[in-house]
Every structure is written in C-alpha cells, then in structure tokens.
Design an enzyme around this catalytic site. Structure first.
Site, PDB file in Angstrom:
ATOM      1  N   ASP A  47       0.591  -1.127   0.180  1.00 34.35           N
ATOM      2  CA  ASP A  47       0.267  -0.174  -0.042  1.00 34.35           C
ATOM      3  C   ASP A  47       0.755   1.375   0.159  1.00 34.35           C
ATOM      4  O   ASP A  47       1.691   1.648   1.290  1.00 34.35           O
ATOM      5  CB  ASP A  47      -0.931   0.268   1.525  1.00 34.35           C
ATOM      6  CG  ASP A  47      -1.754   1.200   1.753  1.00 34.35           C
ATOM      7  OD1 ASP A  47      -1.301   2.371   0.703  1.00 34.35           O
ATOM      8  OD2 ASP A  47      -2.710   0.780   1.507  1.00 34.35           O
ATOM      9  N   HIS A  48       0.902   1.955  -1.331  1.00 34.92           N
ATOM     10  CA  HIS A  48       2.298   2.716  -1.357  1.00 34.92           C
ATOM     11  C   HIS A  48       1.832   3.846  -0.304  1.00 34.92           C
ATOM     12  O   HIS A  48       2.181   4.925   0.008  1.00 34.92           O
ATOM     13  CB  HIS A  48       2.749   3.542  -2.937  1.00 34.92           C
ATOM     14  CG  HIS A  48       1.318   4.364  -3.027  1.00 34.92           C
ATOM     15  ND1 HIS A  48       0.241   4.027  -3.571  1.00 34.92           N
ATOM     16  CD2 HIS A  48       1.418   5.712  -3.028  1.00 34.92           C
ATOM     17  CE1 HIS A  48      -0.963   4.959  -4.127  1.00 34.92           C
ATOM     18  NE2 HIS A  48      -0.239   5.751  -3.598  1.00 34.92           N
TER      19      HIS A  48
ATOM     20  N   HIS B 200      -6.194   2.823   1.276  1.00 38.80           N
ATOM     21  CA  HIS B 200      -4.914   3.877   1.599  1.00 38.80           C
ATOM     22  C   HIS B 200      -5.845   4.670   2.763  1.00 38.80           C
ATOM     23  O   HIS B 200      -5.309   5.188   4.093  1.00 38.80           O
ATOM     24  CB  HIS B 200      -5.566   5.023   1.056  1.00 38.80           C
ATOM     25  CG  HIS B 200      -4.311   4.140  -0.437  1.00 38.80           C
ATOM     26  ND1 HIS B 200      -4.012   3.363  -0.743  1.00 38.80           N
ATOM     27  CD2 HIS B 200      -4.836   4.452  -1.899  1.00 38.80           C
ATOM     28  CE1 HIS B 200      -3.270   3.417  -1.372  1.00 38.80           C
ATOM     29  NE2 HIS B 200      -3.424   4.387  -2.464  1.00 38.80           N
TER      30      HIS B 200
HETATM   31  C1  BG6 Z   1      -3.407   4.633  -5.891  1.00 34.25           C
HETATM   32  C2  BG6 Z   1      -4.711   4.958  -7.115  1.00 34.25           C
HETATM   33  O1  BG6 Z   1      -3.321   3.952  -5.641  1.00 34.25           O
HETATM   34  O2  BG6 Z   1      -3.538   6.044  -5.400  1.00 34.25           O
HETATM   35  C3  BG6 Z   1      -5.435   6.344  -7.307  1.00 34.25           C
HETATM   36  O3  BG6 Z   1      -5.278   3.390  -7.615  1.00 34.25           O
HETATM   37  C4  BG6 Z   1      -5.024   7.236  -7.196  1.00 34.25           C
HETATM   38  O4  BG6 Z   1      -6.889   6.284  -8.127  1.00 34.25           O
HETATM   39  C5  BG6 Z   1      -3.288   7.121  -6.162  1.00 34.25           C
HETATM   40  O5  BG6 Z   1      -4.708   8.295  -7.779  1.00 34.25           O
HETATM   41  C6  BG6 Z   1      -2.987   8.574  -5.510  1.00 34.25           C
HETATM   42  O6  BG6 Z   1      -2.186   8.059  -4.752  1.00 34.25           O
HETATM   43  P1  BG6 Z   1      -0.864   9.353  -4.538  1.00 34.25           P
HETATM   44  O7  BG6 Z   1       0.539   8.699  -4.083  1.00 34.25           O
HETATM   45  O8  BG6 Z   1      -1.469  10.603  -5.655  1.00 34.25           O
HETATM   46  O9  BG6 Z   1      -1.815  10.449  -3.403  1.00 34.25           O
END
Ligand code: BG6
Length: 509
Positions: A206-207, A269
């Site tokens: 989960d980044h 997230h």
């Molecule tokens: C991803 C989603 O996991 O996270 C995307 O699939 C979203 O739809 C993105 O835009 C948002 O990531 P960040 O790091 O730009 O907040």
C-alpha cells in the site's frame, strides 16, 4: 564487487536517522540479490520502481551485490530495456543524476521476454536466473507490477518451476494493489498465494505506508509524550481524514470505471490512515506487533448495516464522468465517497471518524485533522474561539500544524486562532522526502514487513467495505450524488457532517 557510486550523499534525514539505519547497505545475508519485475515494460516500472531502485543505489542502500531482471511480454534486448528505463528516469525521477551514475547502474539491468501463462517460460526464467547468478545461492525478490488477476498464475508458475523454495537465499514476493475486489475475492487470492508462499514471504503493497508523512503519524504520536495522554474520546471531538485528488481518471478510465473510489482508495489507503491514527501503541515497531494493533482497530469497527450505509455514507460522481473516454455511458461508479465510522473500543467510543476521498476535486490535499473538544468552561466569548486542532498534512506541503487560541492584543477578552507549524521542506530541505516506493522496496529487500499489509488486515478491511459496496451496488442506496469538478465534493457530504453539527475543514482554514 561493490560497484555503487562512492560520492552520492543522502539528504534523506528523518528515516535514516531514526529507523532502519542499522540495516542500510545490507541484504541481511550478504548473498547476491536479484529483483525480478513482472510487468517490466509497464508504467509502474518506468515511473516508480526503477527511479526508486536507482536512487537507493545512488544512496548506497541497495545490497552490495544486486541486479534487476525485467520480465514481460514485450520483446526487449537488455540495451533497449535500459534505454527505455533511462527515458523514464529523465521524465519521472524527480531528482538529478549524472551519466556516470547511470553508467554504473545500467549493467545491473537485464530483460527476459516471456508469457505469464506459459509454464515453460518460467522454466526459461529459472534457468536464466541461475546462469545470471553464476549457479550460486542468491536472494530473489519477485515484484508483481501487473494486474492482480495474473498473481495466482504467476505464483503457481514460479512454484512449479521451483523458484519459491528457500534453501540458502530468501524468496519474497511483492504484490501490488488492488488485493481483491471484495472480501470473497481477497480471501480466494490469499488462499491461492498461500498455496505456494508462507505469509512472511508475501509483501502486499500500500504505497501510502511508504510515505514519510504517513509514517510520521506514528512518530508524532509515539515519539512525543504530549499527544498520547489526550489522544482519546475524553479530549478528541472527531477526526477528519481527507485524501482529495485534483486529477481525474488520467489514462486509467477503463480500470477505474470497474472499481470506483471505495475499492481504489478506501479499502486500502484511507483505512490504513485510520488505523495509524487510532491504533494502540504497539510494544515494538516489529511487523507483527504493528500489524496486530492495526488489525485490532479494524476489527473494532462494526461493518455497517444497510440502514447505516444509507445514513452514514455518501457516494458521488463528478459531473461529466460518463462522457469520459472508456467510461460506460450509464455508469454509476462513484468517483467520490464520504463515510462516517465509529471505532468501538475504550479509547474511541463515540468519536466519529469522517473519511472522504474523490477525484477531480478543488485541490490535491491529503490531511488528517484531529479536532479537540471545546474547553469545558466558556470564560471567554465563544464566538471568537475555535477548538484546538492538530493537522497532519500528508501531501502536498507536508507538515504538522497545531492550532491554539491566543489573546488578541489590545482587546479585553478576544482570542485569535494561531498555528504552531512544522514543514518538512523548511526543517529538512526541499528534497528530503523520497518517493514512497524507495522505502517500501528497501524494506522488502531487508525483510521488514511492517509497512506491508498482512492477509488478515486486508480481509478485515474488505469486511468493512463489502457491506457498503453491496448496498451501493445492489440497492443503489444512498442515491448517487453529483458534484461539480474542481469543487470540494457534493452537498450531501457537507450534510453528513452538518447532521452532527460539524463541517469539513478544507485547505488551510
Ligand atoms: C492509487 C490509486 O492507489 O493512489 C489512484 O489507484 C490514486 O487512483 C493514487 O490516484 C493516489 O496516490 P498519491 O500518492 O498520488 O496520493
């Protein structure tokens, strides 16, 4: 031989200073480490994975002996693959690098073309790796940078070509999100991957957990003594978690239309952010201690009944969504959602957690607001007073603000809200915050799974999202609201808080 650059210094202050430092520059057992990327010709590899691995290499944090093998359906020679990645680096890396650095890194990049469903191609991969590793023991990190529907096939093929067996070097598999599309599919996927892998070999990404500011939630809470005593229902009125995106569908309309905001952002997230805000202090920062506490928080939230779904959730779509390319003309896929959740435990009983996220909103703004209660006795005129608020700014302009009341000078008893502010760029410099994949890749190489989601955690998160999806999708309840692009979302979301006498706090109010 250690061929990493000698001169590059890390400007990365906080994480290396606080956590993980003792393991820097090691792959824990000194063996050669091979990172195999499935989906190597794709976007994620070019935009995130290689820029992160290259930066780790520049900071001398990759294992001393290490190489990367791209695997994919596209035909590439090693040279063409390297050229393709260099192009991506120039466009997406977001940091400066020298030709010399690239020239040292590039020979570590190899490519093998093959089909994911073809078991003979996995035997070909096994032979290729054995040759590349000089027939010696090596660690292997398999990274699935492709759609989850392919995970089971690839893992089965890796298993049947005997590539997951650990005898000497370790074998780990990193799985990109989404992990399932509902509870049932997540359980099935867990079963499928567990057939070939032990849970401690699986790293579900989960980044958001790789973001410095997200990890800073735990540091704010547990590296300080001043917050924790008041971090509960006695002092906190409510919590707002916002992940607002300015971008729309970008190039993923087809995928997004089949998924929607709840699967795309909440199951992973937003619920992860909630667990970090709400969890009990773990006994240590070990993967199991940390993840046990996160699971406990999720388990303390009662899945919503259909009635609660209709009163405590908002689903909305931005105006013009169905006219977007690759979106079904009659699509009811939500691009925005807001939820009101309660955590039924001693610490949080009765404190609402309001979560919202959407595409095409006014600003890119991810923040967590901890709104404290009003003072018990109104000695000063309440019309000028606002309750204390702790704001964790996750992105952009990462930092923390603490809002408190100060006496307005030359007035008898008026107050003004003022902020104590911390900003990452001021405190650590503009380039201090690395890409979240850097941290996650390094942790996976080092065998630290604390920032990855465990099987039970993923399933518990789905068990909360599933009833909402079912009510939305089967009964179309509550009705799909509409919001204008570039606003803060639908009026219905304001109503969700207004019912409780509260309101969303946008930007820097
Ligand atoms: C991803 C989603 O996991 O996270 C995307 O699939 C979203 O739809 C993105 O835009 C948002 O990531 P960040 O790091 O730009 O907040």
């Amino acid at each position: 031989m250690d061929d990493r650059p000698q001169t590059v210094k890390s400007k990365n202050g906080l994480p290396s200073a606080v956590r993980g430092q003792k393991n820097m520059n090691t792959s824990s057992n000194g063996l050669l480490t091979t990172i195999i990327i499935f989906g190597a010709s794709g976007d994620l590899t070019q935009r995130k994975l290689i820029p992160s691995l290259f930066n780790l290499f520049r900071k001398r944090r990759t294992p001393k002996k290490f190489q990367i093998v791209g695997f994919g359906a596209t035909e590439f020679t090693n040279e063409a693959f390297q050229k393709h990645l260099l192009k991506g680096l120039k466009e997406f890396a977001g940091y400066e690098f020298t030709t010399e650095e690239w020239d040292v890194f590039a020979p570590n990049l190899h490519y093998l073309s093959g089909k994911y469903k073809e078991s003979s191609d996995f035997q070909k991969l096994a032979d290729y790796l054995t040759k590349l590793e000089n027939n010696e023991e090596a660690n292997r990190l398999f990274y699935m940078a492709l759609p989850p529907t392919l995970f089971p096939t690839i893992i089965e093929n890796l298993g049947s070509s005997n590539q997951l067996h650990e005898n000497g070097g370790w074998r780990r598999v990193v799985l990109e999100k989404p992990f399932g599309t509902d509870l049932e599919s997540a359980i099935t996927l867990n079963k499928q991957v567990h057939k070939a892998l032990h849970e401690n070999q699986i790293y579900r990404i989960d980044h958001y957990l790789g973001k410095e500011t997200v990890q800073n939630i735990l540091f704010t809470r547990f590296a300080n003594t001043i917050f924790e005593p008041i971090w509960n229902r006695n002092y906190i009125d409510h919590v707002q978690i916002t992940v607002a995106e300015k971008v729309g569908l970008e190039h993923r309309a087809g995928f997004y239309d089949s998924v929607g905001v709840l699967r795309d952002m909440f199951q992973n997230h937003l619920l992860q952010l909630l667990t970090l805000v709400a969890m009990e202090p773990p006994a240590s920062f070990s993967a199991s201690a940390l993840r046990n506490e996160k699971v406990k928080v999720l388990s303390a939230i009662k899945p919503m009944t259909p009635e609660q779904v209709s009163t405590d959730t908002v689903r909305a779509q931005y105006k013009g969504y169905t006219e977007e390319k690759d979106v079904q003309a009659d699509s009811t896929t939500p691009t925005y959602a807001a939820l009101r959740l309660f955590i039924n435990n001693w610490r949080w009983k009765g404190v609402p957690f309001y979560l919202r996220s959407g595409k095409n909103l006014a600003e890119k703004q991810s923040q967590i607001i901890i709104q404290f209660k009003e003072p018990p006795l109104a000695m000063f005129p309440m019309q000028t007073m606002k309750p204390n608020m702790l704001v964790l700014y996750l992105q952009p302009d990462e930092g923390v603000h603490l809002r408190f009341e100060a006496k307005s000078p030359d007035k008898v008893n008026e107050t003004k809200s003022v902020d104590m502010e911390f900003h990452y760029d001021e405190a650590f410099g503009k380039t201090a915050i690395p890409e979240s994949y850097e941290r996650l890749l390094l942790d996976a190489i080092q065998g630290d799974a604390s920032l990855f989601t465990r099987a039970d955690e993923v399933e518990t998160a789905w068990s909360l999202i599933d009833p909402i999806l079912q009510t939305w999708e089967t009964h179309q309840t509550p009705p799909l609201a509409v919001y204008k692009p570039s606003t803060w979302g639908p009026a219905e979301a304001d109503m969700l808080l207004a019912k409780d006498g509260r309101r969303w706090l946008n930007e820097d109010e």
